[in-house]
Motif scaffolding. Structure first.
Motif, PDB file in Angstrom:
ATOM      1  N   ARG A  26       0.836  -1.261   0.197  1.00  0.00           N
ATOM      2  CA  ARG A  26       0.006  -0.071  -0.089  1.00  0.00           C
ATOM      3  C   ARG A  26       0.796   1.317  -0.178  1.00  0.00           C
ATOM      4  O   ARG A  26       0.588   2.294  -0.583  1.00  0.00           O
ATOM      5  CB  ARG A  26      -1.106  -0.041   1.284  1.00  0.00           C
ATOM      6  CG  ARG A  26      -1.901  -1.299   1.414  1.00  0.00           C
ATOM      7  CD  ARG A  26      -2.946  -1.069   0.257  1.00  0.00           C
ATOM      8  NE  ARG A  26      -3.823  -2.310   0.445  1.00  0.00           N
ATOM      9  CZ  ARG A  26      -5.180  -2.351  -0.289  1.00  0.00           C
ATOM     10  NH1 ARG A  26      -5.138  -1.427  -1.346  1.00  0.00           N
ATOM     11  NH2 ARG A  26      -5.875  -3.419  -0.141  1.00  0.00           N
ATOM     12  N   GLU A  29       2.295   1.785  -3.370  1.00  0.00           N
ATOM     13  CA  GLU A  29       1.281   2.088  -4.298  1.00  0.00           C
ATOM     14  C   GLU A  29       1.238   3.625  -4.509  1.00  0.00           C
ATOM     15  O   GLU A  29       0.815   4.367  -5.403  1.00  0.00           O
ATOM     16  CB  GLU A  29      -0.005   1.591  -4.189  1.00  0.00           C
ATOM     17  CG  GLU A  29      -0.299   0.073  -4.709  1.00  0.00           C
ATOM     18  CD  GLU A  29      -1.514  -0.352  -4.168  1.00  0.00           C
ATOM     19  OE1 GLU A  29      -1.814  -1.432  -4.538  1.00  0.00           O
ATOM     20  OE2 GLU A  29      -2.276   0.336  -3.253  1.00  0.00           O
ATOM     21  N   LEU A 169      -4.327  -0.096   5.856  1.00  0.00           N
ATOM     22  CA  LEU A 169      -4.928   1.413   5.238  1.00  0.00           C
ATOM     23  C   LEU A 169      -5.026   2.450   6.108  1.00  0.00           C
ATOM     24  O   LEU A 169      -4.837   3.623   6.110  1.00  0.00           O
ATOM     25  CB  LEU A 169      -6.220   1.056   4.561  1.00  0.00           C
ATOM     26  CG  LEU A 169      -6.129   0.571   2.994  1.00  0.00           C
ATOM     27  CD1 LEU A 169      -7.501   0.337   2.448  1.00  0.00           C
ATOM     28  CD2 LEU A 169      -5.252   1.015   2.149  1.00  0.00           C
TER      29      LEU A 169
END
Length: 398
Positions: A26, A29, A169
């Motif tokens: 994540r 990304e 997240l």
């Protein structure tokens, strides 16, 4: 937001280490560069190969690897990052950090770094609630260490409660909040929100109609200005915002303990609708109907969180903001409350049923300070939060 940001990720030894693999993905990304350090215990849960493959860089493991020392000494490694993230942050790692120990690569890096550090704790609920862990947490917070989580949830050991590592997240959101530009960058602000539930027995409780929407909006607005927000929330209807450190509680006494654990802070915003009373002796069994008549409930007074923090002799936040939900004589009652509690500001509103404010999407508040009462027009709770956050920023940083 994370483009070219250098993240040093220290992976501690716990079952939650598996989440670190998704966390790496994540972060990358979003453009971050991730360098990973594995503790010996972490290698029992994730392999250096899998971490290296996802990070796209070499994984560091051993303090006394002479090749690594020649290529990049641990001092340089500790200071070459823009942010150090420890996920999972085990009780052992937190204890070493709080005590200033440095007997492996991870703890040595954490001692040697002059880079901001963000911890994502993960451990058994009893370990998290242990007095030693809470002392260590308070020490680290006082040292300027930031936290994200832990969350309530099911444990690998079968227990349930606080200690579950934040989801990847959520950690990414906390990292993004760290790098957010804004006037409150570097400020640590406590926000309480939601109602409290005071148990009568295992299935019944006393509560109020607070949805937690206004407190949540305030926390979100402060985070958007760059603050590190510790969000202590009761069982609210609305979910907590992203990018803040969430501490979930149920009762007023739990909230009081969480507030004390979060200190010191630069400012405290006490938007929670804390129950004034609790049942003095809550039953451990469901109360049954009886031919003897209705049960008699004896009440005890809950801790006064706002007053306690406002009147602290040492470590008082630079700005303490209380909330007053009134149904009549709003300005008079809220002004008296500000003086009685000792806080700097009171955000007062009329929550009588005709206003539709309690549980609604809008609010109409009056900001009360030592300069008087300032009435704001009715607006969305999000707009109220934005305006209040800007006022707080102006007070803290000028």
């Amino acid at each position: 937001m994370l483009a070219s940001k250098r993240i040093l990720l220290i992976i501690g030894g716990g079952i939650a280490a598996y989440k670190s693999l998704d966390l790496i993905r994540r972060l990358r990304e979003r453009g971050a560069e991730v360098t990973a350090v594995l503790t010996k215990a972490a290698e029992e849960f994730v392999t250096p190969l899998s971490v290296s493959a996802l990070a796209g860089t070499k994984v560091y493991r051993d303090l006394f690897d002479l090749t690594d020392e020649a290529e990049m000494g641990h001092i340089q490694l500790s200071r070459s990052a823009d942010l150090v993230v420890v996920a999972p942050a085990t009780a052992d790692l937190m204890g070493k950090m709080a005590s200033g120990l440095a007997n492996d690569l991870a703890s040595t890096l954490l001692m040697a770094t002059d880079t901001p550090v963000l911890l994502a704790p993960a451990m058994n609920v009893r370990m998290w609630e242990h007095a030693a862990t809470q002392r260590n947490r308070a020490t680290l917070a006082a040292d300027g260490i930031a936290f994200v989580g832990p969350n309530d949830g099911d444990m690998a050991c079968g227990e349930y409660g606080p200690g579950r590592m934040s989801e990847p997240l959520e950690i990414v959101a906390a990292v993004e909040a760290h790098f957010a530009d804004g006037p409150l960058q570097g400020k640590r602000i406590l926000v309480t929100s939601g109602p409290t539930h005071e148990p009568i027995d295992p299935v019944r409780y006393i509560a109020n109609r607070s949805s937690g929407a206004q407190g949540t909006a305030v926390a979100r607005a402060l985070a958007s200005l760059g603050a590190h927000v510790v969000f202590v929330t009761g069982p609210a209807d609305v979910p907590p915002p992203d990018g803040v450190e969430v501490v979930a509680v149920q009762s007023a006494r739990e909230m009081a303990d969480a507030v004390q654990a979060a200190l010191p802070v630069d400012a405290g915003v006490f938007a929670a609708a804390v129950a004034d009373w609790r049942v003095a002796s809550a039953s451990d069994r469901k109360l049954k109907k009886s031919k003897d008549g209705l049960p008699v409930l004896e009440f005890a007074e809950n801790p006064d969180i706002l007053k306690t923090v406002s009147r602290m002799e040492q470590g008082r936040p630079g700005l303490v903001v209380g909330f007053a939900a009134e149904t009549n004589d709003v300005i008079e009652n809220a002004t008296a409350k500000r003086l009685r509690k000792g806080c700097d500001w009171i955000v007062a509103n009329d929550v009588s049923p005709a206003t539709g404010i309690m549980g609604g999407a809008e609010n109409a508040v009056i900001l009360i300070s030592d300069t008087g009462a300032e009435e704001w027009p009715r607006m969305s709770k999000s707009d109220v939060a934005t305006q209040l956050a800007e006022r707080i920023a102006a007070k803290l940083v000028g």
